[in-house]
Design a protein around this motif. Structure first.
Motif, mmCIF file in Angstrom:
data_model
loop_
_atom_site.group_PDB
_atom_site.id
_atom_site.type_symbol
_atom_site.label_atom_id
_atom_site.label_comp_id
_atom_site.label_asym_id
_atom_site.label_seq_id
_atom_site.Cartn_x
_atom_site.Cartn_y
_atom_site.Cartn_z
ATOM 1 N N ILE A 299 0.822 -1.207 0.000
ATOM 2 C CA ILE A 299 0.000 0.000 0.000
ATOM 3 C C ILE A 299 0.857 1.258 0.000
ATOM 4 O O ILE A 299 0.474 2.300 -0.532
ATOM 5 N N LEU A 300 2.070 1.175 0.558
ATOM 6 C CA LEU A 300 2.935 2.346 0.616
ATOM 7 C C LEU A 300 3.311 2.850 -0.772
ATOM 8 O O LEU A 300 3.540 4.036 -0.976
ATOM 9 N N ALA A 301 3.387 1.940 -1.745
ATOM 10 C CA ALA A 301 3.786 2.355 -3.092
ATOM 11 C C ALA A 301 2.787 3.313 -3.707
ATOM 12 O O ALA A 301 3.134 4.098 -4.587
ATOM 13 N N GLY A 302 1.548 3.276 -3.272
ATOM 14 C CA GLY A 302 0.548 4.164 -3.834
ATOM 15 C C GLY A 302 0.217 5.334 -2.942
ATOM 16 O O GLY A 302 -0.745 6.054 -3.190
ATOM 17 N N THR A 303 0.989 5.541 -1.896
ATOM 18 C CA THR A 303 0.702 6.634 -0.972
ATOM 19 C C THR A 303 1.701 7.765 -1.117
ATOM 20 O O THR A 303 2.770 7.607 -1.688
ATOM 21 N N ALA A 435 -0.233 5.868 -11.358
ATOM 22 C CA ALA A 435 -1.221 6.928 -11.171
ATOM 23 C C ALA A 435 -0.831 7.835 -10.010
ATOM 24 O O ALA A 435 -1.007 9.057 -10.071
ATOM 25 N N ALA A 436 -0.291 7.243 -8.942
ATOM 26 C CA ALA A 436 0.133 8.042 -7.795
ATOM 27 C C ALA A 436 1.234 9.021 -8.192
ATOM 28 O O ALA A 436 1.227 10.190 -7.797
ATOM 29 N N GLN A 437 2.201 8.555 -9.005
ATOM 30 C CA GLN A 437 3.277 9.431 -9.457
ATOM 31 C C GLN A 437 2.744 10.531 -10.368
ATOM 32 O O GLN A 437 3.150 11.699 -10.272
#
Length: 450
Positions: A299-303, A435-437
């Motif tokens: 989950i950290l990869a998308g936060t 998408a987060a980036q």
């Protein structure tokens, strides 16, 4: 020989020397780059109308073949550069180099005495040094000044140290092919006996700051956020360890148990006092509470947890940039697509949703009360910034919402965006690192930290 001919010859020689520096990755600091065959053939010349240009000569290779940088160019790239529609593999072409960048480098070389010995002697013996400097200055144009350039120069001033020989700024080039070029900062760097040039586009967003700091690679202080994350990051983030990669282009990467986490690299160099450390711990605790059981692991990869922590370290908040102009297009499906300095946002009022463009499609960032990356402040700031940009314009469309009882409510697009940002956050969307980036890029260009 007339003075004008001597000036022309020396200007050509100075520009060709600058071009050789521009097209090689590095060279021994005590010696300027040699001529061909160690670097591509370079030539400064005038066309039939007297316009000056500097060219590197390259061989065309077929698409699908990886071209040697500067020595070769792919067929499609050569055509995009306007070198000819009937080109084929094996042809030789002259690729024009950015003249204003070369003029900036040539001027800096004169001032810093970084010229080949023979060229320096010719310049000194000509007695025309001032006239030549005036010619190069005229060709270069007025040095630009912008917030983006000031930000990059600030990083160089704070962290460059002895690594940076000199810096020069150059104008935007709207006539460049295959697309216009923004303002740029040129840096001459020297490390461990090796010199090189770096040309960084002065644009909004994280990429330019990453590139400058990766090249300078300053050593973090013992009381920096970098060291704090290495020491306390595992407990704050709920992982076994946190590593900061300090090598080359990966200098600003942070990894928690092998998961890359994105953060402004300059934030990692922040020096923390006791108050700042307290704010960081409190912000991490609030973030973990919001994320609940989802924190930790993939989950950290998308936060954007590190962005939240970095803002807490600075004691800053996000606010919309002033005078932001955005292009808004009304789509047939009831959505609106917003051009955000090269990134795209899609607004879908019927679903209370905001999407970001990724690889030719759109990925959800906020959807009916759920967020992608957990950075509530950034999501609200983006909604507010886009609302500020469209309010009072033709893009501020009138929306009609129908409730379950058939009642109608009218709302402007700007009003809906503000309501979307103020709504309660009820959960989190599945991790989507790309998408987060992309959304972080949007945050960087729309919002200021103050």
């Amino acid at each position: 020989m007339f003075d004008v001919d001597v000036i022309d010859d020396l200007v050509f020689a100075l520009l060709e020397a600058a071009a050789r520096q521009l097209v090689v990755s590095s060279w021994p600091a005590a010696s300027p780059p040699p001529k061909s065959p160690d670097v591509p053939e370079i030539e400064a010349r005038r066309d039939d109308d007297g316009a000056l240009g500097v060219f590197r000569f390259s061989t065309v290779v077929a698409d699908g073949v990886e071209p040697r940088p500067h020595f070769e160019v792919g067929v499609s790239q050569a055509r995009a550069l306007g070198l000819g529609d009937d080109l084929k593999a094996g042809d030789d072409v002259g690729v024009e180099l950015p003249l204003i960048v070369l003029c900036a480098v040539a001027l800096a070389n004169i001032d810093s005495q970084a010229l080949p010995a023979s060229l320096a002697e010719d310049l000194a013996s000509s007695g025309l040094k001032e006239a030549i400097i005036a010619r190069l200055t005229l060709l270069r144009g007025t040095p630009p000044s912008s917030p983006e350039l000031a930000e990059l120069r600030g990083l160089v001033t704070r962290y460059g140290g002895d690594v940076v020989r000199w810096t020069m700024s150059v104008q935007a080039d709207v006539n460049a092919l295959p697309e216009p070029l923004p303002e740029r900062l040129v840096l001459a760097l020297e490390k461990e006996g090796t010199a090189r040039l770096l040309v960084v586009p002065a644009v909004r967003g994280l990429g330019a700051r990453r590139e400058v700091l990766a090249a300078i690679a300053p050593v973090p202080a013992d009381d920096s956020l970098w060291r704090f994350l290495e020491l306390e990051g595992p407990r704050l983030l709920g992982v076994e360890r946190v590593d900061v990669d300090a090598s080359g282009a990966g200098w600003s990467n942070v990894n928690a148990d092998g998961i890359p986490l994105s953060v402004d690299p300059s934030a990692l160099l922040l020096r923390l006092d006791d108050d700042a450390r307290g704010r960081v711990r409190a912000a991490a605790a609030v973030f973990r509470k919001r994320q609940g059981a989802q924190i930790g692991g993939a989950i950290l990869a998308g936060t954007a947890v590190l962005r939240v922590i970095a803002r807490a370290a600075r004691g800053s908040a996000l606010e919309p940039r002033g005078n932001t102009e955005l292009g808004v297009q009304d789509e047939d499906d009831g959505s609106f697509v917003v051009d955000v300095h090269g990134r795209s946002l899609r607004l879908l009022p019927v679903d209370n949703a905001l999407f970001v463009g990724v690889g030719g499609s759109f990925a959800p960032v906020g959807l009916d009360g759920r967020l992608l990356d957990g950075d509530v402040e950034a999501f609200r700031g983006v909604c507010s910034a886009v609302a500020d940009a469209v309010v009072g314009t033709e893009a501020d469309a009138e929306l009609v919402f129908v409730d379950d009882n058939g009642g109608e409510r009218e709302l402007l697009l700007s009003g809906w965006l503000r309501a979307l940002g103020e709504a309660d956050i009820t959960g989190w969307l599945p991790t989507d690192e790309r998408a987060a980036q992309a959304f972080q890029d949007v945050v960087d260009v729309l919002l200021d930290e103050r």
